[in-house]
Design an enzyme around this catalytic site. Structure first.
Site, PDB file in Angstrom:
ATOM      1  N   ASP A  67       0.916  -1.154  -0.057  1.00  0.00           N
ATOM      2  CA  ASP A  67       0.058   0.016  -0.034  1.00  0.00           C
ATOM      3  C   ASP A  67       0.800   1.157   0.040  1.00  0.00           C
ATOM      4  O   ASP A  67       2.189   1.293   0.296  1.00  0.00           O
ATOM      5  CB  ASP A  67      -0.742  -0.198   1.116  1.00  0.00           C
ATOM      6  CG  ASP A  67      -0.301  -0.331   2.346  1.00  0.00           C
ATOM      7  OD1 ASP A  67       1.117  -0.301   2.468  1.00  0.00           O
ATOM      8  OD2 ASP A  67      -0.841  -0.428   3.380  1.00  0.00           O
ATOM      9  N   ASN A 136      -7.563  -1.466  13.805  1.00  0.00           N
ATOM     10  CA  ASN A 136      -8.876  -1.850  13.807  1.00  0.00           C
ATOM     11  C   ASN A 136      -9.051  -3.224  12.927  1.00  0.00           C
ATOM     12  O   ASN A 136      -9.845  -3.425  12.215  1.00  0.00           O
ATOM     13  CB  ASN A 136      -9.545  -0.915  12.991  1.00  0.00           C
ATOM     14  CG  ASN A 136      -8.903  -0.467  11.648  1.00  0.00           C
ATOM     15  OD1 ASN A 136      -7.787  -1.129  11.345  1.00  0.00           O
ATOM     16  ND2 ASN A 136      -9.442   0.516  11.013  1.00  0.00           N
ATOM     17  N   HIS A 138      -7.130  -3.743  10.149  1.00  0.00           N
ATOM     18  CA  HIS A 138      -6.848  -3.686   8.436  1.00  0.00           C
ATOM     19  C   HIS A 138      -5.844  -4.376   8.340  1.00  0.00           C
ATOM     20  O   HIS A 138      -4.756  -4.569   8.988  1.00  0.00           O
ATOM     21  CB  HIS A 138      -6.962  -2.061   8.123  1.00  0.00           C
ATOM     22  CG  HIS A 138      -5.639  -1.324   8.541  1.00  0.00           C
ATOM     23  ND1 HIS A 138      -5.627   0.142   9.035  1.00  0.00           N
ATOM     24  CD2 HIS A 138      -4.183  -1.727   8.746  1.00  0.00           C
ATOM     25  CE1 HIS A 138      -4.438   0.282   9.084  1.00  0.00           C
ATOM     26  NE2 HIS A 138      -3.722  -0.635   8.913  1.00  0.00           N
ATOM     27  N   GLU A 143      -9.573  -1.449   4.943  1.00  0.00           N
ATOM     28  CA  GLU A 143     -10.142  -0.720   6.301  1.00  0.00           C
ATOM     29  C   GLU A 143     -11.367  -1.589   6.484  1.00  0.00           C
ATOM     30  O   GLU A 143     -12.101  -2.099   5.473  1.00  0.00           O
ATOM     31  CB  GLU A 143     -10.455   0.635   6.355  1.00  0.00           C
ATOM     32  CG  GLU A 143      -9.403   1.592   6.164  1.00  0.00           C
ATOM     33  CD  GLU A 143      -8.422   1.703   7.303  1.00  0.00           C
ATOM     34  OE1 GLU A 143      -8.434   1.131   8.145  1.00  0.00           O
ATOM     35  OE2 GLU A 143      -7.551   2.634   7.495  1.00  0.00           O
TER      36      GLU A 143
HETATM   37  C1  GLP Z   1      -0.312   0.920   8.455  1.00  0.00           C
HETATM   38  C2  GLP Z   1      -0.037   0.180   7.150  1.00  0.00           C
HETATM   39  C3  GLP Z   1      -0.148  -1.345   7.137  1.00  0.00           C
HETATM   40  C4  GLP Z   1       0.513  -1.917   8.544  1.00  0.00           C
HETATM   41  C5  GLP Z   1      -0.197  -1.445   9.529  1.00  0.00           C
HETATM   42  C6  GLP Z   1       0.411  -1.591  11.115  1.00  0.00           C
HETATM   43  O1  GLP Z   1      -1.354   1.423   8.382  1.00  0.00           O
HETATM   44  N1  GLP Z   1      -0.725   0.574   6.185  1.00  0.00           N
HETATM   45  O2  GLP Z   1       0.290  -2.058   6.185  1.00  0.00           O
HETATM   46  O3  GLP Z   1       0.415  -3.314   8.718  1.00  0.00           O
HETATM   47  O4  GLP Z   1      -0.409  -0.158   9.406  1.00  0.00           O
HETATM   48  O5  GLP Z   1       1.308  -0.935  11.453  1.00  0.00           O
HETATM   49  P1  GLP Z   1       2.480  -1.115  12.764  1.00  0.00           P
HETATM   50  O6  GLP Z   1       3.277  -2.257  12.370  1.00  0.00           O
HETATM   51  O7  GLP Z   1       3.214   0.253  12.636  1.00  0.00           O
HETATM   52  O8  GLP Z   1       1.518  -1.270  13.860  1.00  0.00           O
END
Ligand code: GLP
Length: 244
Positions: A67, A136, A138, A143
């Site tokens: 993403d 959440n 995702h 989302e």
């Molecule tokens: C972001 C990314 C995701 C990632 C998630 C968790 O929004 N788009 O691909 O897996 O958040 O992030 P973190 O590892 O910093 O908790």
């Protein structure tokens, strides 16, 4: 589902890196899908170390990112493109020749989504996908409420997703409102999935994703249906998976 509960984030990272390294050593031309975020940083450190030690060659790999934010300049230090350069690509002596990240400023957003799906199709599909999980539930930027059938698409970021990034952007108002993400359809079609989670803050959402009903309201819950899912977590993140 394979569940690997590691003692701490360092061990989680080492285990995750080992799964990626094993895939690449067996198939040097593997197609990988890779995440950003805090969770996979340790895994990237270990992969860099394996390359520096002469054990791993990632140059034949084809790598797709999950993403990206929409509306940020590509070289903005907070873009996922900058993240990948900083944490992985620029640290490798021989980075993968083929690396794809959705464009953060495409002239035509729909055309970029179609081109991204087409690039993955031409590569032969993703063989190993590494995922993190958002607060959440995702995965990528899919989302809650995202239909299962979508390919790459643009998405209005959830409030909780934006709030998590507020400090990095110097306030909620500066956090991009839109993202572009691989869809659940693409995620579910990958040959193998490694889901990472670290820290107590992920415990509750991880339990909902892995033990609760499969629902679009918790996007990661769809992974329960994937035939080759390995979940690698540290003990704090596993806290709600076991009974006391
Ligand atoms: C972001 C990314 C995701 C990632 C998630 C968790 O929004 N788009 O691909 O897996 O958040 O992030 P973190 O590892 O910093 O908790």
């Amino acid at each position: 589902m394979n569940l690997l509960i590691e003692r701490n984030a360092k061990d989680m990272s080492a285990t995750a890196a080992r799964l990626v390294a094993r895939q690449v050593l067996t198939q040097p031309r593997s197609v990988l899908a890779l995440p950003t975020g805090d969770t996979p940083r340790g895994m990237y450190d270990v992969l860099v170390g394996l390359e520096q030690g002469g054990l791993l060659d990632l140059s034949g790999v084809c790598a797709f990112n999950l993403d990206e934010y929409l509306g940020l300049p590509e070289d903005d230090p907070r873009s996922f493109r900058s993240y990948m350069l900083k944490h992985l690509w620029e640290r490798l002596a021989a980075p993968p020749a083929h690396r794809y990240i959705p464009m953060s400023n495409p002239a035509d957003e729909q055309a970029e989504c179609t081109a991204y799906d087409e690039a993955m199709r031409r590569a032969g599909g993703v063989e190993l996908m590494v995922l993190g999980i958002g607060p959440n539930g995702h995965i990528g930027f899919n989302e809650p409420g995202t239909p299962w059938a979508l390919g790459t698409h643009f998405v209005a970021l959830a409030e909780v997703t934006r709030r998590k990034e507020a400090a990095r952007f110097g306030g909620l108002a500066n956090v991009p409102r839109w993202g572009i993400s691989m869809g659940i359809r693409t995620i579910m079609r990958s040959g193998q999935i490694v889901l990472l989670a670290s820290g107590e803050g992920k415990a509750e959402v991880l339990a909902r994703a892995l033990l609760g009903p499969v629902t679009t309201e918790v996007p990661a819950s769809v992974l329960q249906l994937h035939p080759r899912l390995t979940v690698v977590v540290d003990r704090p993140a596993a806290g709600a998976l076991t009974t006391p």
